[in-house]
Scaffold this motif. Structure first.
Motif, mmCIF file in Angstrom:
data_model
loop_
_atom_site.group_PDB
_atom_site.id
_atom_site.type_symbol
_atom_site.label_atom_id
_atom_site.label_comp_id
_atom_site.label_asym_id
_atom_site.label_seq_id
_atom_site.Cartn_x
_atom_site.Cartn_y
_atom_site.Cartn_z
ATOM 1 N N LEU A 1 52.185 43.175 27.997
ATOM 2 C CA LEU A 1 53.387 42.710 28.769
ATOM 3 C C LEU A 1 52.792 41.850 29.762
ATOM 4 C CD1 LEU A 1 56.227 42.944 29.899
ATOM 5 C CD2 LEU A 1 55.634 44.930 31.208
ATOM 6 N N CYS A 2 51.536 42.292 30.515
ATOM 7 C CA CYS A 2 50.810 41.562 31.429
ATOM 8 C C CYS A 2 50.401 40.239 30.852
ATOM 9 C CB CYS A 2 49.876 42.458 32.022
ATOM 10 S SG CYS A 2 50.210 43.795 32.946
ATOM 11 N N SER A 3 49.656 40.298 29.382
ATOM 12 C CA SER A 3 49.454 38.934 28.988
ATOM 13 C C SER A 3 50.498 37.824 28.671
ATOM 14 C CB SER A 3 48.776 39.153 27.727
ATOM 15 O OG SER A 3 47.670 40.089 27.876
ATOM 16 N N THR A 4 51.689 38.546 28.571
ATOM 17 C CA THR A 4 52.806 37.554 28.213
ATOM 18 C C THR A 4 53.378 37.206 29.756
ATOM 19 O OG1 THR A 4 53.541 39.140 26.316
ATOM 20 C CG2 THR A 4 55.214 37.664 27.470
ATOM 21 N N PRO B 1 45.723 36.426 37.587
ATOM 22 C CA PRO B 1 46.416 37.472 36.825
ATOM 23 C C PRO B 1 46.097 38.736 37.279
ATOM 24 C CG PRO B 1 45.219 35.997 35.107
ATOM 25 C CD PRO B 1 44.706 35.695 36.627
ATOM 26 N N PRO B 2 47.071 39.730 37.329
ATOM 27 C CA PRO B 2 46.736 40.833 38.344
ATOM 28 C C PRO B 2 46.273 41.848 37.226
ATOM 29 C CG PRO B 2 49.137 40.820 37.357
ATOM 30 C CD PRO B 2 48.457 39.422 37.342
ATOM 31 N N GLN B 3 46.044 41.739 36.153
ATOM 32 C CA GLN B 3 45.226 42.414 35.114
ATOM 33 C C GLN B 3 43.756 42.375 35.527
ATOM 34 O OE1 GLN B 3 47.487 40.349 34.150
ATOM 35 N NE2 GLN B 3 46.758 39.524 32.099
ATOM 36 N N THR B 4 43.206 41.248 36.087
ATOM 37 C CA THR B 4 42.059 40.878 36.557
ATOM 38 C C THR B 4 41.702 41.813 37.615
ATOM 39 O OG1 THR B 4 42.411 39.035 37.705
ATOM 40 C CG2 THR B 4 42.096 38.665 35.318
ATOM 41 N N LEU B 5 42.555 42.266 38.186
ATOM 42 C CA LEU B 5 42.453 43.115 39.718
ATOM 43 C C LEU B 5 42.628 44.557 39.405
ATOM 44 C CD1 LEU B 5 44.504 40.470 41.881
ATOM 45 C CD2 LEU B 5 42.070 40.764 41.393
ATOM 46 N N VAL B 6 42.523 45.110 38.086
ATOM 47 C CA VAL B 6 42.785 46.397 38.023
ATOM 48 C C VAL B 6 41.508 47.245 38.662
ATOM 49 C CG1 VAL B 6 42.929 48.115 36.068
ATOM 50 C CG2 VAL B 6 44.212 46.078 36.041
ATOM 51 N N ALA B 7 40.450 46.717 38.384
ATOM 52 C CA ALA B 7 39.198 47.319 38.931
ATOM 53 C C ALA B 7 39.265 47.462 40.781
ATOM 54 C CB ALA B 7 38.043 46.743 38.462
ATOM 55 N N HIS B 8 39.870 46.454 41.246
ATOM 56 C CA HIS B 8 40.075 46.594 42.534
ATOM 57 C C HIS B 8 40.976 47.617 43.027
ATOM 58 C CE1 HIS B 8 38.832 42.539 41.886
ATOM 59 N NE2 HIS B 8 38.749 42.167 43.097
ATOM 60 N N GLN B 9 42.004 47.946 42.207
ATOM 61 C CA GLN B 9 43.025 49.030 42.527
ATOM 62 C C GLN B 9 42.536 50.192 42.356
ATOM 63 O OE1 GLN B 9 46.270 48.746 44.121
ATOM 64 N NE2 GLN B 9 45.413 50.500 44.514
ATOM 65 N N ILE C 1 32.212 55.385 40.461
ATOM 66 C CA ILE C 1 32.424 54.095 41.273
ATOM 67 C C ILE C 1 31.591 53.011 40.606
ATOM 68 C CG2 ILE C 1 31.605 53.193 43.489
ATOM 69 C CD1 ILE C 1 33.880 55.038 43.900
ATOM 70 N N ALA C 2 30.285 53.323 40.142
ATOM 71 C CA ALA C 2 29.564 52.238 39.325
ATOM 72 C C ALA C 2 30.326 51.486 38.214
ATOM 73 C CB ALA C 2 28.067 52.982 38.841
ATOM 74 N N GLY C 3 31.063 52.314 37.670
ATOM 75 C CA GLY C 3 32.095 51.961 36.367
ATOM 76 C C GLY C 3 33.047 51.021 37.030
ATOM 77 N N PHE C 4 33.633 51.237 37.854
ATOM 78 C CA PHE C 4 34.500 50.286 38.779
ATOM 79 C C PHE C 4 34.015 48.952 39.129
ATOM 80 C CE2 PHE C 4 37.003 54.350 40.236
ATOM 81 C CZ PHE C 4 37.591 54.464 39.033
ATOM 82 N N VAL C 5 32.766 49.024 39.592
ATOM 83 C CA VAL C 5 31.890 47.897 40.210
ATOM 84 C C VAL C 5 31.588 46.848 39.031
ATOM 85 C CG1 VAL C 5 29.873 47.286 41.164
ATOM 86 C CG2 VAL C 5 31.029 49.140 42.197
ATOM 87 N N LEU C 6 31.186 47.611 37.651
ATOM 88 C CA LEU C 6 30.907 46.861 36.386
ATOM 89 C C LEU C 6 32.345 46.107 35.964
ATOM 90 C CD1 LEU C 6 28.526 47.341 33.911
ATOM 91 C CD2 LEU C 6 30.857 47.421 32.830
ATOM 92 N N GLU C 7 33.181 46.732 36.100
ATOM 93 C CA GLU C 7 34.555 45.918 35.693
ATOM 94 C C GLU C 7 34.954 45.037 36.873
ATOM 95 O OE1 GLU C 7 38.111 48.231 34.293
ATOM 96 O OE2 GLU C 7 36.932 50.230 35.021
ATOM 97 N N LEU C 8 34.515 44.987 38.029
ATOM 98 C CA LEU C 8 34.697 44.339 38.965
ATOM 99 C C LEU C 8 33.871 42.798 38.507
ATOM 100 C CD1 LEU C 8 34.609 45.799 42.422
ATOM 101 C CD2 LEU C 8 36.751 44.560 41.510
ATOM 102 N N TRP C 9 32.580 43.088 38.042
ATOM 103 C CA TRP C 9 31.729 42.021 37.557
ATOM 104 C C TRP C 9 32.265 41.381 36.396
ATOM 105 C CZ3 TRP C 9 28.507 39.335 40.247
ATOM 106 C CH2 TRP C 9 27.875 39.712 41.397
ATOM 107 N N TYR C 10 32.736 42.026 35.517
ATOM 108 C CA TYR C 10 33.267 41.654 34.344
ATOM 109 C C TYR C 10 34.272 40.607 34.687
ATOM 110 C CZ TYR C 10 35.825 41.077 30.172
ATOM 111 O OH TYR C 10 36.829 40.476 29.047
ATOM 112 N N TRP C 11 35.279 40.983 35.444
ATOM 113 C CA TRP C 11 36.282 40.008 35.485
ATOM 114 C C TRP C 11 36.043 38.782 36.513
ATOM 115 C CZ3 TRP C 11 40.183 39.916 32.322
ATOM 116 C CH2 TRP C 11 40.461 41.211 31.773
ATOM 117 N N TRP C 12 35.127 39.014 37.437
ATOM 118 C CA TRP C 12 34.709 37.979 38.081
ATOM 119 C C TRP C 12 33.865 36.962 37.347
ATOM 120 C CZ3 TRP C 12 30.140 35.650 39.222
ATOM 121 C CH2 TRP C 12 29.931 34.608 40.248
ATOM 122 N N HIS C 13 32.937 37.334 36.280
ATOM 123 C CA HIS C 13 32.472 36.624 35.274
ATOM 124 C C HIS C 13 33.632 35.712 34.372
ATOM 125 C CE1 HIS C 13 28.275 37.026 36.374
ATOM 126 N NE2 HIS C 13 28.286 38.156 36.017
#
Length: 1249
Positions: free
Chosen positions: A708-711, A812-820, A839-851
Motif C-alpha cells: 500500500l505504501c509503495s502504491t 516516502p514515509p516507509q523510509t522513515l520507519v526506523a526514525h519512528q 537500538i543498534a538495529g534501528f540505527v542500521l535501518e537508518l543507515w540503510y534508508w539514508w544510503h
C-alpha cells in the motif's frame, strides 16, 4: 484464623516482619515405624497396646493430613487441642486416626447442656462387686497386652519362653470368665481360682517390673492398687453391701492410665463444668477431686500420666468454649489445604473431585469408571447443596458407600443398588423439597450407564503401582525399561539396595548420611529423612565437624539429577539398533567415556560449581543431539551437533585427554556438513540488524501494508513530470504552500508537478543533512554505550524535528520507519534508558534508508544519480548532494527561468514556497565531508567493539585506550600500529583475517593527516575499506539460517519447560498421594529455574523470525559468496588508478556501481524474507559505493586543479568567500528590487558550501 483471608493476612504479616515467606506443608507425609508415628514434622511416640478403634475407620485422605499434623504437634508437646469446625468436618475422625496409629486408647464423651462435673470426675455410687471385678480384669488385661507387645519387640529368648505360661493362663482365664458371664454373671465372685489367677498375673508383672528388662509403663503403686482390690474381693466383699463408694469417672481413669480423652461438642456444656478441669491443662498441671472427700486428711490430687492427652471438639455454630479454656489450648480449625491456593482454585470442583475419588478407592469401590461416576455425582450434590444452604460432606459419601455395598451383598442388581442408595442418602440430606430435582439430575446424568460401570478394574492396585513408580522417580533410580519388565515382582527396597552400589555418587550419599546421623545423634525413627532430602545438611549446619561431610553430601545430591539424565541417555542409545546412526557410534562412545569420567570425579572437585554447570550443559546438549539425530531434519541435527561440540570444548581445561578424543572422533564422522562450523558473525549479532515478524499472520499484514505504501509513495517515480496525474502525489508530500503551488500551476499551465519538484529538492537536501547529524550522534552513543538519561534525550530532541521535517518533504514515509521505531524505543524506556542491540538495529535501518534514498533518482531520492560531473568527454556518476550545492542550484534555476506575464502568480508562489523551505532549513549544520569522516571513525570503532567477546578483558581495555589516543591525536603512526596489532589479537577468525587487508589501511586513512587536495580521495578510501570490512565480517553465514537457530533454541527451551512442568506435576501428585515430609528449598529452586526458562523463552519468542520461503537461504549464501569475489575490484581499481587511462577508470567505476546497484536491488526483490540478513550486507555495499564515488570525485578534483594550475583547493575557497563578501557590500537594496535581496538571502543560506 478460621478463614482463608485471615490466614493469608497472617502470612503476609509474618513475611513483612521476618522478611521470609513461611513454608506450610499442604500435604504432610504420614509415616509409621515401630517407634513413632511421623506426620510431617511431628513425631508421636507409639504405644504398644492395641486401641479400641476399628481399622476400617482409617481413611487418611490428603485433605486431612494438614490438620492431622497440627493435632500431632499438640500430642507431641502435650498441649490441649481444641478442634473447631462444622459437623461432619472430621474433628473426631482425626483424633481416632491418631489414636489408632499410635496405639493409645481413646475415650469419647459427648457433652451436652445436661453434662455435670460428676460425668467427668466421678461420683459416689452404691457398692457393686461386679463393677470392681470388671475394672480389675480390664486393668490386668491392659498389663498383659502391653507385656505381650513389648515381648514381640524383644529379642531375649529366655523372656519369650517364660511368657508362654503367662499368656496361656490368661487366655484360659478369659475363656472361663466369658463362659461364666453367659451362664451366671454372679458365679465368678464365688470362684476363688479366678481371683487367684489374677493375683498370680499381677505378681508376675511386679517381678517383670523389678527385673527391668522391658520398658513397662506401670508402676509399683498401680500394681499394689490392683492387688488391694483383688484381696478386698476375696475377703469381705462376697455379699452385697448397701454402703456407697467413690466411682472414678472416665476422665480420671484416663488421667491415671495414660489414655486419650475427646470431649465432643464441648461448647454445649456449661462453662463452669469445663472450667473445673482448667488446672489439668496447665503446664505440669494436676486436678484436685474435692468431691470424693479426703484421704489421710488430704484432698485427692491426681497428676496426669505422661501419655494422657485431652481433646475438645467444638462446632462454632452453637457457640464457643470459655476464654480461659481457649487460652490454655491450641485451636485447630478444620479447613482443607486448598486455602493456600487462590480464591478460584480453592473452590474448584476439580480439587473436591480428586479427594472424593480417593475416598471411594480407599472404601473398596471396584472399577475406576464406577469411582469416577460416583465421585461426579457426589460433587454434583455438594455443589448444589451450597446453593440451597446444605452441607454435603464425606459423611453422606460414607453412608452411600456403606448402603450400596450392603445392597450388593444381599444379591441386588448393581444399577438398582447404586441408584436406590444414592436417592436414599442424598434425598434425606438435601430435603425432598429442594433436593428432589438435584438427586434426579445426578442419577440420570452420572448413575444410569450400566455398561460403563462394568469395566476398569480395581483402582487401588493401579494407585499402588503408580506410587511405586513415583517413589522410584523421586529417588532418581532409573532402571532400563526391559529390566523393569523382566522383574516386576522386585520390591522397592530390593531395587534401591541394588542401585546404591551402582555408582560412586550413591556411595557418597550413603556414607555421608550414615556419618552425619551418627555425628548429630539423629533418631531415624523420630526424624525420618528421605534419601534425596537435604534436611540432614540443615540439621548438621551448626556443627563445625560436619562441614566436610555436609559439603560432600550436598555435591552428591546436586549430582544425582545429571546422573539420572546420563543414565537415561545411555540406555536410550543402547536400546537403539538402527543403522542410520552407525557413523556416529565412535563419537558417541567417546562422549560417554568423557561423561563417565566427569561423573566419577565431580563430587569433591575443587571447581564443583563450575563443573556441574558445564556438565549439565553437555548432557542436555547430548540429549537434544540424540533426539535430533534419530528424528529431526538435517538442519536441527547440525545445530544440536555444533552446540554439543561447543559445550564439550568448555571442559577442555579440566579433562583435556577425553575432550581431545571427542573432538577427534567428531572429525571422523562421515558427514561433511558436520565439519567446519563457521563462526557466528558478531557484527551481525551485536552490531544491529532489522527485526522481522514472528508469525505468518504478521508477515502477511506487513507485506500488504508495504505494498500500500509503495502504491501511494513509490520509491521509484516515473521519469516524466507532465500532466495532472501527479496532483495526488504532490499533495501527499507537500506542505500548504506547495499544495497551493501545485494546484494553481496545474490549473494555469498543467506543469505544476515539475515546478513543485524543483522546490522540494531543497527539502530533500535538508532532510538528508538532518539525518547525517542524527546518525553522527547515534554512532557516538553506540560507540560510547552511554547509559546517561540526558544523552538519549538529546537524541530525541534531534530525532523528533528531523522526523517531522522529513515527513513534510517528498521523502516516502516507509523510509522513515526506523526514525519512528527509534523514537518509540526512547519514549518507552524513559525510566531505564540504555543503548543495546535493538537500538543498534534501528540505527542500521537508518543507515540503510539514508544510503538508499541517497542513490535513488531525483524525483524520490534526496540526491539522485542524474547529477553528472564532466571532465573532457568523461561522465562520472555520483550522489548529487555530496558535490552539488542543491539550494543555490535550485534558486538559480528559478531566477533564470523566463516566464510570461500571465504566469506571474505561479512564479510568485514559487518564491514564497522556496523562501519557506529555505527559512525552515536555515539552521546551521556541520559540513558534510567532515561529518562523513567522523561517522566513519565511529562506525569503525563500533565494528571493533562488537567483537568484545573475542578479546581478553585486558586486550579489550587496551583497544579502547588506543582508540582514545588516536582520536585525541596523542600519537600518530605508532599509535595506529599499536591499535592494529591489538585488533589482530581477536580470537574471532574472521576479524583476524581482515586485519591486514582492511583494518590496517582503514585505520591509516581514518586517522593519518592528509592535505586538503587529498581529503576526498582519502575519505573515499576510508569508506571503501569500511564497507569491505563490514561485508567480510557479515559474510560468514552459517550453514543454518539464524532464524532456524532461534527456532531450535526455542524448541530446546520449550522441551526443558515441558520436562520441568511434568516433573513438578509428578512431584505434586506424589505429595498429594504420599505426602511431603519436609518443605525445603527444592520447590523454590525448581520454581526459580522454571521462571528463568520462561524468561528465556519469552526472549527467544521475540527473536523468532517467520520465513515465507525457508528454501532460499542456501541460494542467498551462494549469491553472497559470488559477490564477495566481485568486492575486491574497487580496491584493485584504487591501487591501479595511476596506471590506467581516465576513460578506463570511469568505465570500470560506472560498471562496478551498476553491478553493485543491481546486487542491492536483487537482494531486496528476491530475498525480501531475509531482510535481517540482507540489509546489513546492503549497507556494506552502499558504503563501498559511497566511498568509490568520493574517491573518484577527489581524483577528479585533483585533475581539475592541475588543469587550472591551482595548488590547493583552499585557495579556491578563499577566493569564493572574498567574492561573496564583495557581492554583499556592493548590492544596493531597494523596495523595488526584491530579487537582489532574495539573491543575498540565497547566498547567505549557501555560505557553508
Amino acid at each position: 484464623m478460621r478463614t482463608a483471608t485471615d490466614r493469608k493476612v497472617v502470612l503476609s504479616i509474618y513475611k513483612a516482619i521476618f522478611d521470609k515467606t513461611p513454608s506450610i506443608n499442604p500435604y504432610p507425609r504420614v509415616q509409621l515405624n515401630p517407634g513413632y508415628l511421623v506426620v510431617g514434622t511431628a513425631a508421636v511416640k507409639r504405644n504398644f497396646t492395641q486401641s479400641n478403634i476399628s481399622s476400617e475407620q482409617l481413611k487418611i485422605l490428603p485433605e486431612i493430613r494438614q490438620n492431622l499434623e497440627a493435632v500431632a504437634h499438640c500430642v507431641q508437646n502435650k498441649w490441649l487441642c481444641i478442634l473447631v469446625g462444622p459437623s461432619s468436618s472430621g474433628k473426631t475422625s482425626v483424633i481416632r486416626i491418631l489414636a489408632q496409629l499410635t496405639g493409645f486408647p481413646l475415650n469419647e464423651l459427648n457433652l451436652s447442656s445436661a453434662t455435670d462435673s460428676s460425668d467427668l470426675l466421678g461420683c459416689f455410687e452404691q457398692y457393686n462387686a461386679f463393677r470392681n471385678f470388671r475394672m480389675v480384669v480390664a486393668r490386668v488385661q491392659h498389663l498383659v497386652d502391653e507385656y505381650s507387645s513389648l515381648l514381640s519387640q524383644s529379642s531375649q529368648v529366655t523372656l519369650l519362653s517364660k511368657s508362654k505360661s503367662l499368656v496361656s493362663s490368661w487366655l484360659s482365664f478369659l475363656y472361663k470368665i466369658d463362659s461364666c458371664l453367659l451362664e451366671n454373671p454372679s458365679s465368678f465372685l464365688n470362684d476363688a481360682d479366678s481371683l487367684s489367677k489374677l493375683t498370680e498375673i499381677v505378681e508376675y508383672m511386679s517381678k517383670v517390673l523389678g527385673e527391668g528388662f522391658l520398658p513397662v509403663s506401670w508402676s509399683k503403686r498401680s500394681l499394689d492398687q490392683i492387688t488391694k482390690t483383688i484381696v478386698k474381693l476375696q475377703s469381705d466383699e462376697k455379699k452385697q453391701s448397701t454402703k456407697f463408694e467413690w466411682v472414678t469417672g472416665m476422665l480420671i481413669k484416663a488421667i491415671e492410665n495414660g489414655e486419650w480423652v475427646v470431649l465432643e461438642n464441648a461448647n454445649l456444656c456449661n462453662p463452669t463444668v469445663l472450667d473445673r478441669i482448667n488446672s489439668l491443662v496447665e503446664p505440669c498441671g494436676s486436678i484436685t477431686i474435692n468431691e470424693c472427700g479426703v484421704i489421710d486428711g488430704e484432698p485427692v490430687t491426681v497428676t496426669p500420666h505422661p501419655n494422657f492427652r485431652l481433646f475438645l471438639s467444638v462446632n462454632p455454630k452453637f457457640g464457643e468454649v470459655s476464654r480461659a479454656m481457649r487460652n490454655r489450648g491450641v485451636e485447630v480449625f478444620m479447613m482443607a489445604p486448598h486455602w493456600q491456593l487462590n480464591e478460584e482454585a480453592s473452590n474448584s470442583d476439580e480439587l473436591v473431585l480428586r479427594g472424593v475419588e480417593r475416598f471411594l478407592a480407599l472404601s473398596g469401590i471396584p472399577g475406576d469408571k464406577l469411582v469416577a461416576s460416583m465421585a461426579k455425582a457426589h460433587v454434583h450434590a455438594w455443589r448444589n447443596g451450597q446453593t440451597i444452604g446444605v452441607r454435603i460432606t464425606y459423611l453422606e459419601l460414607e453412608q452411600w458407600v456403606h448402603l450400596f455395598q450392603l445392597l450388593l451383598m444381599n444379591g441386588n442388581q448393581l444399577l438398582w443398588s447404586l441408584q436406590l442408595s444414592w436417592e436414599h442418602i442424598y434425598l434425606s440430606s438435601l430435603g425432598v423439597t429442594d433436593g428432589k430435582d438435584v438427586v434426579d439430575l445426578g442419577r440420570d446424568t452420572y448413575l444410569s450407564d450400566t455398561e460403563s460401570f462394568m469395566g476398569g478394574g480395581q483402582p487401588v492396585p493401579q494407585i499402588q503401582e503408580k506410587l511405586t513408580m513415583i517413589r522410584l522417580q523421586r529417588s532418581y533410580c532409573m532402571l532400563p525399561t526391559g529390566q523393569w519388565n523382566r522383574q516386576p515382582k522386585r520390591t522397592f527396597n530390593s531395587i534401591w539396595c541394588g542401585l546404591v552400589g551402582l555408582h560412586p555418587i550413591w556411595s557418597h550419599i550413603s556414607r555421608c548420611r550414615k556419618n552425619l546421623k551418627s555425628l548429630c545423634k539423629v533418631d531415624p525413627d523420630a526424624v525420618p529423612i528421605p534419601m534425596m532430602s537435604s534436611k540432614l545438611i540443615d540439621i548438621a549446619a551448626a556443627d563445625e565437624q560436619s562441614k566436610p561431610l555436609s559439603k560432600t553430601l550436598f555435591e552428591s545430591l546436586s549430582s544425582v539429577g545429571v546422573l539420572r539424565l546420563s543414565s537415561q541417555q545411555w540406555v536410550a542409545e543402547n536400546n537403539y539398533n538402527h543403522t542410520d546412526v552407525s557413523s556416529f557410534i565412535r563419537f558417541l562412545d567417546s562422549l560417554r567415556v568423557l561423561e563417565k569420567k566427569i561423573l566419577c570425579e565431580i563430587v569433591g572437585s575443587p571447581s564443583f560449581p563450575v563443573l556441574i554447570q558445564l556438565y549439565t550443559e553437555v548432557i542436555e546438549k547430548h540429549s537434544f543431539f540424540w533426539s535430533d539425530l534419530v528424528s529431526s531434519s538435517d538442519e536441527c541435527k547440525l545445530f544440536s551437533f555444533w552446540s554439543l561440540i561447543k559445550a564439550v570444548k568448555k571442559l577442555e581445561n579440566s579433562f583435556p585427554e577425553e575432550v581431545h578424543v571427542v573432538l577427534e572422533e567428531s572429525k571422523n564422522i562421515n558427514n561433511i556438513a558436520l565439519h567446519g562450523e563457521p563462526e557466528k558473525s558478531l557484527l551481525w549479532a551485536y552490531g544491529g540488524h532489522p527485526s522481522l515478524p514472528v508469525s505468518a499472520e504478521l508477515y502477511l499484514k506487513q507485506q500488504k501494508f508495504l505494498q500500500l505504501c509503495s502504491t501511494i509513495w513509490p520509491l521509484k517515480s516515473e521519469s516524466d513530470g507532465q500532466g495532472n496525474d501527479h496532483l495526488t502525489k504532490a499533495i501527499a508530500f507537500s506542505g500548504p504552500e506547495l499544495c497551493l503551488l501545485a494546484l494553481e500551476e496545474i490549473v494555469a499551465t498543467g506543469f505544476g508537478f515539475s515546478s513543485w519538484m524543483e522546490i522540494s529538492s531543497i527539502a530533500r537536501s535538508e532532510s538528508s543533512s538532518l539525518d547525517v547529524d542524527l546518525l553522527a550522534v547515534l554512532q557516538h552513543l553506540l560507540v560510547a554505550r552511554s547509559t546517561e538519561h540526558k544523552d538519549l534525550l538529546d537524541v530525541r530532541n534531534l530525532l523528533k524535528p528531523a522526523l517531522e521535517y522529513s515527513l513534510s518533504s517528498t521523502r516516502p514515509p516507509q523510509t522513515l520507519v526506523a526514525h519512528q521505531k527509534l523514537l518509540w524505543a526512547i519514549d518507552a524506556r524513559a525510566s531505564v534508558l540504555r543503548v543495546d542491540t535493538k537500538i543498534a538495529g534501528f540505527v542500521l535501518e537508518l543507515w540503510y534508508w539514508w544510503h538508499s534514498v541517497l542513490w535513488k533518482n531525483c524525483q524520490i531520492g534526496l540526491m539522485g544519480l542524474q547529477s553528472i560531473s564532466e571532465i573532457g568527454n568523461c561522465r562520472v556518476m555520483s550522489p548529487s548532494m555530496l558535490i552539488h550545492p542543491v539550494k543555490a542550484a535550485t534558486i538559480d534555476h528559478i531566477l533564470d527561468t523566463a516566464f510570461v506575464v500571465k504566469d506571474y502568480p505561479v512564479q510568485s508562489m514559487k518564491f514564497l514556497s522556496a523562501s519557506r523551505v529555505l527559512w525552515k532549513s536555515s539552521q546551521s549544520y556541520q559540513e558534510m565531508p567532515g561529518s562523513l569522516l567522523s561517522i566513519a571513525r565511529s562506525l569503525f570503532q563500533q565494528m571493533v567493539y562488537t567483537h568484545q567477546k573475542s578479546y581478553e578483558p585486558e586486550v579489550y581495555a587496551d583497544i579502547k585506550s588506543a582508540f582514545d589516543a588516536v582520536e585525541k591525536k596523542q600519537t600518530e603512526m605508532d599509535g595506529i600500529k599499536s591499535l592494529i596489532s591489538l585488533i589482530s589479537l581477536s580470537s574471532h577468525q574472521k576479524m583476524k583475517s581482515v586485519t591486514r587487508s582492511f583494518v590496517e589501511p582503514l585505520a591509516k586513512h581514518l586517522y593519518l593527516e592528509c592535505s586538503s587536495n587529498e581529503f576526498y580521495s582519502n575519505l573515499g578510501l576510508a569508506w571503501i575499506y569500511l564497507g569491505g570490512m563490514r561485508f567480510n565480517l557479515l559474510n560468514s553465514l552459517n550453514v543454518i539460517d539464524p532464524a532456524l537457530k532461534i527456532t531450535c533454541k526455542l524448541a530446546e527451551v520449550e522441551e526443558k519447560i515441558s520436562s520441568l512442568k511434568l516433573n513438578i506435576e509428578v512431584r505434586e501428585e506424589c505429595e498429594y498421594l504420599s505426602g511431603l515430609l519436609y518443605t525445603g528449598d527444592s520447590d523454590e529452586r525448581t520454581e526459580c529455574r522454571l521462571s528463568k526458562l520462561k524468561t528465556e523463552r519469552k526472549k527467544l519468542r521475540r527473536k523468532v523470525i517467520f520465513r515465507s520461503d525457508s528454501n532460499k537461504y542456501q541460494n542467498l549464501r551462494r549469491a553472497l559468496d559470488e559477490f564477495a569475489g566481485f568486492l575486491t575490484r574497487p580496491i584493485s581499481l584504487v591501487k591501479d588508478i595511476d596506471k590506467l587511462d581516465w576513460n578506463q577508470v570511469v568505465e570500470q567505476v560506472f560498471n562496478w556501481q551498476e553491478t553493485a546497484t543491481s546486487f542491492i536491488d536483487r537482494l531486496s526483490s528476491d530475498y525480501s524474507e531475509y531482510v535481517d540478513i540482507t540489509q546489513p550486507i546492503q549497507v556494506s555495499v552502499y558504503e563501498m559505493k559511497l566511498g568509490l564515488s568520493l574517491f573518484v570525485s577527489g581524483t577528479l578534483l585533483g585533475k581539475i586543479l592541475n588543469r587550472f594550475d591551482v595548488d590547493t583547493v583552499d585557495s579556491v575557497m578563499l577566493l569564493y568567500v572574498s567574492v561573496h563578501e564583495q557581492l554583499r557590500n556592493n548590492v544596493v537594496l531597494s523596495s523595488s528590487d526584491p530579487y537582489a535581496a532574495y539573491y543575498i538571502f540565497i547566498c547567505e543560506s549557501n555560505s557553508s558550501i
